[in-house]
Design a protein around this motif. Structure first.
Motif, mmCIF file in Angstrom:
data_model
loop_
_atom_site.group_PDB
_atom_site.id
_atom_site.type_symbol
_atom_site.label_atom_id
_atom_site.label_comp_id
_atom_site.label_asym_id
_atom_site.label_seq_id
_atom_site.Cartn_x
_atom_site.Cartn_y
_atom_site.Cartn_z
ATOM 1 N N ALA A 1 1.307 -0.754 -0.101
ATOM 2 C CA ALA A 1 0.167 0.429 -0.303
ATOM 3 C C ALA A 1 0.968 0.991 0.432
ATOM 4 N N MET B 1 0.664 4.529 -3.033
ATOM 5 C CA MET B 1 0.175 5.157 -2.608
ATOM 6 C C MET B 1 1.746 7.039 -3.006
ATOM 7 N N GLU B 2 2.785 5.897 -2.450
ATOM 8 C CA GLU B 2 4.174 6.650 -2.737
ATOM 9 C C GLU B 2 4.385 7.064 -1.167
ATOM 10 N N ILE C 1 1.581 4.151 7.365
ATOM 11 C CA ILE C 1 0.487 3.534 6.758
ATOM 12 C C ILE C 1 -0.450 2.910 8.018
ATOM 13 N N THR D 1 -4.192 4.124 4.511
ATOM 14 C CA THR D 1 -4.523 5.160 5.160
ATOM 15 C C THR D 1 -3.560 5.849 4.885
ATOM 16 N N VAL D 2 -3.271 6.485 4.711
ATOM 17 C CA VAL D 2 -2.001 7.485 4.814
ATOM 18 C C VAL D 2 -2.361 8.189 5.649
ATOM 19 N N THR E 1 -3.976 12.195 5.619
ATOM 20 C CA THR E 1 -4.171 12.108 4.914
ATOM 21 C C THR E 1 -5.638 11.272 4.305
ATOM 22 N N ARG F 1 -5.794 10.056 1.619
ATOM 23 C CA ARG F 1 -5.628 9.132 1.043
ATOM 24 C C ARG F 1 -5.532 7.164 1.308
ATOM 25 N N SER F 2 -6.362 6.858 0.788
ATOM 26 C CA SER F 2 -6.786 5.381 0.898
ATOM 27 C C SER F 2 -6.947 4.270 0.160
ATOM 28 N N VAL F 3 -6.196 3.127 -0.765
ATOM 29 C CA VAL F 3 -5.853 2.064 -1.299
ATOM 30 C C VAL F 3 -7.197 1.051 -0.491
#
Lengths: 159, 784
Positions: free
Chosen positions: B573, B577-578, B584, B592-593, B596, B598-600
C-alpha cells in the motif's frame, strides 16, 4: 435377490437388495443418500430417523423390503431447492447442532413432533427426544430449535 | 467493526451442509473399487492365541484377503507408539509393545488379531465369523484393585505387579509437616468412574494406495490428521510422509477419543498396499465400546489440612489410575501432568503432594476424554473442599472465598508447577451464586421438604490448564512432540481469503470462529473467508484439536499469520500511494496514509500482490500468502464456578437436576453463541458422569455395559436447560487474549452435581456416594 420399489424424496426408485438389507443401507449405499446416519446398532441413538409414509421411523430397524411401495423422506428431501425447511432454519438459528452427526435424525424426529403438536412445551420436546441421542449440545439448543421450528411451521412457513 | 467480527454470535458457516444432509463423514466416502474390512476380535479379556485358521473364511464368497498378526509381524513393521513418556520414582514408565494385530496373546475383549477384506461389508462380516481362532483363556485382572492384588494375573510380563509407573509431585515430608499443625483434617475416598466417550459418529477409515504414484491416502475419523500421519508413517508403517496423505473430513464428535492413533487405521493403510484396492472400515457401536479409548477410571484417597479459620494448609492425594491393557497415545500424561498439576484448584493451598500409580488391566486402553485429568482433579479438590466446609460448619462459598488466589495475585505460582496467568475467582463465584439464587436456597429446600423431597445445592469452582501447550515445557515432562500450531492465511488476488489451520473442527465451529477473526482483522466480509482443516495435503502442518487448544494456540497462529499479511500489505500500500510505510494505517479494510484522505482498499492491495505491474519487485516478493507457527508461552487457565441444585425422591432414589447455573472465564470470547453451546454440551457430559454413565467390567473382564441398552447416555429428558454466562479476564500471553472453552462443562459439572447430591442426602446421614449416583445407589445409601 428381491427387488424393492419405493418413493424416496418424491422420486420413484427401485433396486435389488438382499433380504437382510436395512432401509438405512439401501438409502446410504444404493441411493447414496448419506445424510441419514448410523450411530448405534441397538435402535437407540436415532441418527438414522427418516419418515416412512409421513411418520418418523428408525431406518436402521426396518428392512428395505418392508418399505415396498412406501413414501420415504430423508433429510435430503426437506429443503425446497435453496429454501430451507423452517425446522432446518430453526436448528441453524438456535445453534441446535455442533458436529452435525445426530442432526438429520433430530430434525426428522422433530418434524414428526411438530406435525402432531404445533406448540410443544420444553418438557414435551425433551420427552419426545427419548429416541435421539446427541453427545455435543447437551440438548439445550436442540430443544430451543425444535420449539422455534414448530412455531415457525405453525405460522405457515412450511410443514 | 464488521458485523460478523469478534464478539458477534454469528450463525455457523458449516451448518448448511449438516442440516441438509450433505456433511461428508468418513463412512460417507466411497472410493472406486472399494472393499470392506471387518476385524476379528477377542471375546476374551486375556487369552493365549493357540492358532488362527483362516482357511474356511478365505473360501467364503467375496473374500479378497485375510491378514493376521503373524502376517503383520512378518513384514517387520512397528507397534502402536505412545506419545508421552512419564518418568516415575523408579525410572521411566514400563512401555510394553502394542502390536496392531495381536500375535500370541490378546489382552482385552475387543483386541484385534486379524482383518478380513471382502467385496462387501456383509461378506466381510460373514467371513470374519468363519475365522477359526483357538484361544486358551487366561485369568484376567479387570480392575485397578484386581490388578494390584498379590498374585494378580499379569497383563505384560515386563510390568511386574501390573505397574506402569509410580509417580509423585511435591515433597511428601513438607506436606506431612503442614498436616502436623492442622486444626482440622478432612479425608475422602472417591472413585472417578470409568466412562466411554461415545462420540455419535463411530470411528471409521478408508485407505487406498495408488500404484502409479506410490501414494497412500487415509481418510480417518481423527481430531489431528497430521499427528496420525507422523505416528503411523514414521513409527508404525514406515511410510514417508510425502507419500502419505491423511484426511480427517467431517468428524462427528471426538471428545478426545479420536485423538489417538488406533490399530484399525494403520492396518487398513498397510492392507490397502497389499490388495491395491481401497478398503473401508466402519465401527459398529458395539465395536466402539470395546475399542475406543475409555476415560477417567481413578481410585483416590485425599486429605486436606485446614487451620481454625478454614485456611488450607496442605493437600495430600493418593491416586491409582487405570491405563487399560496397552498405553494409548497420550495415556501416561493424563493422570500426571494433566491431573496432579491442577490440584491447587483456585486456591492458595501452600503445600501439595500427589502420588499416582498407573496400572495395567485387561480392559480397553484408557486415555484423554473431554477434560482429561482436569475433571478428575476438580472432582478431588471440589469434593474435599465442600466436605471440609460441611465438617467445619462454614458455608461452602465462604470457605472457598477464604482460600481463593486473589485477583491481584497473578501471575500466580502454584506449588504443583503451574503458573496461573489471570483470573477473578471471586467474580465468577459471585456471578454463579447470583444466577443460582444461592441465597434463596433455604426457602426452596424447605418447600421441597414439605413435599417429602430432599433438596441439595453444590458448587464447583474449577480451573483447567488449556491451550496445550508450550513445547519446551511438555518436552521436559516427557512429551515426544511439540504442541505448537500452524496457520496459513492465503489471500487470493480478488481479496477473498482461505485459512488453512492445523486444528480440526468436529463440532466446535472453527469454520465460523476463525472466519470472524479474519473478517474483523482484514475488514473483509465473512462470506469471503473459507476455513480449511483436516487434510495433510492442504495444510502445512498441525497438532490438531484437544485440550481446548484450538483458539488459544491455533487462533494465535492465525493472529500471527494475519500480522504478517498486514505487514506485507502495508508495504504494498505504501508503494501504491507513494508514502512511507511508517505512515500507513490499516482499519476496516482500508490502508490510509496517516493524516490524509489518500487510501487504498485491501482488495486492491491483494490484486497488486498477484498482478505486480506496479510493485516494489526489488524489495518484495509478489503474492500475499503467509504462514505462522505459534508455540504458546504458557498454558491458559479458564476457570469459573458452576452451581447445581438437585431434588432427590427418597422413595425411588431418583435425582433430578432442578437448576444449573454457570459463570465461566474463558478470556476474550469470539462467538458467544458457540461458547455457550460448548458449555451446555460439556455440562451434560459432566452430568452424565455424575448421575448416569458408568463403564462396568465384570471380574472376568467382560464389558457389561457394551451398548446403549446398558450404558446410560444422557438423554434430553435427563437434564434441564442451563443458565450460563461469562466473565472475562483476558489471557495476558496470547495475541487474542483467549483461554478456551471446550472442556469446562465436563470439568466443572461432576463435582457440582455430586456436591449437591451429598448436600441433599447429608441430612439422612449419607456421607459417601460414588458416581454415577443412580437411583439404585441413592436408594441403597438412604436405606443402608
Amino acid at each position: 435377490m428381491p427387488t424393492v420399489n419405493m418413493n424416496v424424496n418424491g422420486e420413484a426408485v427401485s433396486g435389488e437388495v438382499e433380504a437382510r438389507t436395512l432401509l438405512v443401507q439401501f438409502l446410504r449405499e444404493k441411493l447414496r443418500l448419506t445424510g441419514t446416519h448410523v450411530g448405534c446398532d441397538t435402535s437407540q441413538c436415532g441418527a438414522c430417523v427418516v419418515h416412512v409414509d409421513g411418520v418418523s421411523a428408525k431406518s436402521c430397524t426396518m428392512l428395505a423390503v418392508q418399505c415396498e411401495g412406501a413414501d420415504v423422506t430423508t433429510i435430503e428431501g426437506l429443503a425446497d431447492g435453496d429454501a430451507l425447511h423452517p425446522m432446518q432454519e430453526a436448528f441453524r438459528d438456535n445453534h441446535g447442532l455442533q458436529c452435525g452427526f445426530c442432526t438429520p435424525g433430530m430434525i426428522m424426529s422433530a418434524l414428526d413432533l411438530a406435525r402432531r403438536n404445533s406448540a410443544p412445551s420444553e418438557q414435551e420436546v425433551r420427552e419426545w427426544l427419548e429416541g435421539n441421542i446427541c453427545r455435543c449440545t447437551g440438548y439445550h439448543n436442540i430443544v430451543k430449535s425444535i420449539m422455534a421450528g414448530a412455531r415457525a411451521m405453525a405460522a405457515g412457513q412450511g410443514g | 467493526m464488521p458485523k460478523d467480527g469478534i464478539g458477534a454470535s454469528v450463525k455457523r458457516k458449516e451448518d448448511y451442509r449438516f442440516i441438509t444432509g450433505q456433511g461428508a463423514y468418513t463412512d460417507d466416502i466411497d472410493r472406486p473399487g472399494q472393499t470392506h474390512a471387518v476385524f476379528v476380535r477377542s471375546p476374551h479379556a486375556h487369552a493365549r492365541i493357540a492358532s488362527v485358521d483362516t482357511g474356511a473364511a478365505a473360501a467364503m464368497p467375496g473374500v479378497v484377503k485375510i491378514l493376521t498378526g503373524a502376517d503383520y509381524a512378518a513384514d517387520g513393521l512397528g507397534g502402536l507408539p505412545c506419545g508421552w513418556q512419564v518418568t516415575g520414582k523408579d525410572g521411566p514408565m514400563v512401555e510394553p509393545a502394542h502390536p496392531p494385530l495381536a500375535v500370541d496373546r490378546v489382552r482385552h475383549v475387543g483386541d484385534q488379531l486379524a482383518v478380513v477384506i471382502a467385496n462387501s461389508a456383509a461378506e466381510a462380516r460373514d467371513a470374519a465369523e468363519a475365522v477359526a481362532v483357538e484361544y486358551e483363556p487366561l485369568a484376567a485382572a479387570a480392575s485397578i484393585e484386581a490388578a494390584l492384588s498379590p498374585g494378580a494375573p499379569q497383563v505384560h510380563d515386563e510390568a511386574p505387579g501390573n505397574l506402569c509407573y509410580d509417580w509423585e509431585i511435591g515433597d511428601r515430608a513438607d506436606v506431612d509437616a503442614a498436616f502436623a499443625g492442622a486444626h482440622h483434617v478432612t479425608r475422602i475416598e472417591l472413585v472417578n468412574n470409568r466412562l466411554v466417550p461415545n462420540a455419535m459418529e463411530p470411528r471409521a477409515a478408508v485407505a487406498e494406495y495408488d500404484r502409479a504414484t506410490r501414494e497412500y491416502t487415509l481418510y480417518t475419523t481423527s481430531q489431528n490428521p497430521h499427528v496420525i500421519r507422523l505416528l503411523m508413517g514414521a513409527f508404525v508403517l514406515q511410510l514417508p510422509e510425502h507419500r502419505l496423505r491423511v484426511v480427517a473430513p467431517d468428524v462427528g464428535g471426538g471428545f478426545g477419543s479420536k485423538i489417538f492413533h488406533y490399530a484399525e487405521e494403520a492396518i487398513l493403510t498397510w492392507a490397502a498396499g497389499k490388495v491395491a484396492r481401497p478398503i473401508k472400515w466402519t465401527a459398529e457401536r458395539a465395536e466402539s465400546f470395546v475399542t475406543d479409548a475409555h476415560g477417567r477410571d481413578h481410585v483416590t484417597v485425599a486429605e486436606l489440612a485446614l487451620d481454625a479459620d478454614g485456611k488450607f494448609l496442605g493437600l495430600k492425594v493418593d491416586t491409582r489410575a487405570n491405563m487399560g491393557a496397552y498405553l494409548s497415545t497420550f495415556a501416561p500424561c493424563v493422570p500426571t501432568y494433566l491431573y496432579a498439576t491442577l490440584l491447587a484448584g483456585q486456591y492458595t493451598t501452600p503445600k501439595i503432594w500427589c502420588g499416582v500409580q498407573a496400572v495395567f488391566t485387561h480392559t480397553v486402553p484408557v486415555d484423554a476424554y473431554r477434560g482429561a485429568g482436569r475433571p478428575e482433579a476438580t472432582f478431588v479438590v471440589e469434593r474435599i473442599v465442600e466436605t471440609a466446609a460441611h465438617e467445619m460448619g462454614i458455608d461452602p462459598a465462604e470457605l472457598r472465598r477464604r482460600n481463593f488466589v486473589p485477583a491481584d495475585a497473578f501471575p500466580y505460582q502454584t506449588p504443583v508447577a503451574l503458573v496461573y496467568d489471570s483470573g477473578d475467582y471471586e467474580g465468577t463465584l459471585a456471578a454463579a451464586l447470583a444466577s443460582a439464587d444461592y441465597d434463596g436456597f433455604g426457602a426452596r429446600r424447605a418447600e421441597s421438604e414439605a413435599r417429602g423431597r430432599l433438596r441439595g445445592i453444590g458448587l464447583s469452582a474449577y480451573i483447567e490448564a488449556c491451550g496445550i501447550a508450550p513445547s519446551a515445557v511438555v518436552g521436559s515432562l516427557g512429551a515426544r512432540a511439540g504442541l505448537y500450531e500452524c496457520g496459513e492465511v492465503r489471500v487470493h488476488p480478488t481479496g477473498s481469503v482461505t485459512f488453512f489451520t492445523g486444528t480440526h473442527s468436529h463440532g466446535q465451529g472453527h469454520e465460523t470462529t476463525f472466519a470472524q477473526i479474519i473478517a474483523e482483522r482484514l475488514g473483509v466480509d465473512i462470506d469471503a473467508v473459507e476455513v480449511v482443516h483436516g487434510d495433510t495435503a492442504k495444510i502445512p502442518f498441525g497438532m490438531g484439536t484437544y485440550g481446548s487448544r484450538s483458539l488459544a494456540v491455533g487462533g494465535s497462529a492465525l493472529a500471527r499469520a494475519l500480522d504478517k499479511v498486514e505487514t506485507k500489505a502495508k508495504r504494498i500500500a505504501a508503494h501504491l500511494m507513494e508514502a512511507s510505510e511508517a505512515d500507513i494505517e490499516f482499519a476496516d479494510g482500508q490502508f490510509t496514509v496517516a493524516g490524509t484522505d489518500r487510501s487504498v482498499g485491501f482488495g486492491d492491495v491483494a490484486l497488486t500482490a498477484y498482478v505486480p505491474h506496479n510493485y516494489p519487485i526489488e524489495e518484495l516478493e509478489p503474492g500475499l500468502d503467509e504462514t505462522a507457527y505459534y508455540d504458546p508461552a504458557n498454558f491458559t487457565f479458564p476457570a469459573g464456578c458452576h452451581v447445581c441444585e438437585v431434588e432427590v425422591d427418597p422413595e425411588t432414589g431418583a435425582v433430578e437436576i432442578v437448576n444449573f447455573a454457570a459463570s465461566d472465564d474463558f478470556g476474550n470470547v469470539i462467538n458467544p453463541m458457540i461458547v455457550e453451546g460448548q458449555v451446555h454440551g460439556g455440562i451434560v457430559q459432566g452430568v452424565g458422569q455424575a448421575l448416569l454413565e458408568g463403564c462396568v467390567y465384570d471380574d472376568e473382564g467382560q464389558l457389561a455395559t457394551g451398548s446403549y441398552m446398558d450404558y446410560t447416555m444422557p438423554r434430553a429428558d435427563d437434564v434441564p436447560s442451563f443458565t450460563v454466562s461469562t466473565r472475562t479476564t483476558p489471557c495476558p500471553h496470547n495475541p487474542l487474549g483467549v483461554k478456551g472453552c471446550g472442556e469446562a462443562g465436563a470439568i466443572a459439572a461432576p463435582a457440582a452435581v455430586m456436591n449437591a447430591v451429598h448436600d441433599a442426602l447429608g441430612s439422612r446421614g449419607v456421607s459417601r456416594i460414588d458416581m454415577p449416583a443412580t437411583p439404585a445407589r441413592v436408594w441403597q445409601a438412604l436405606n443402608a
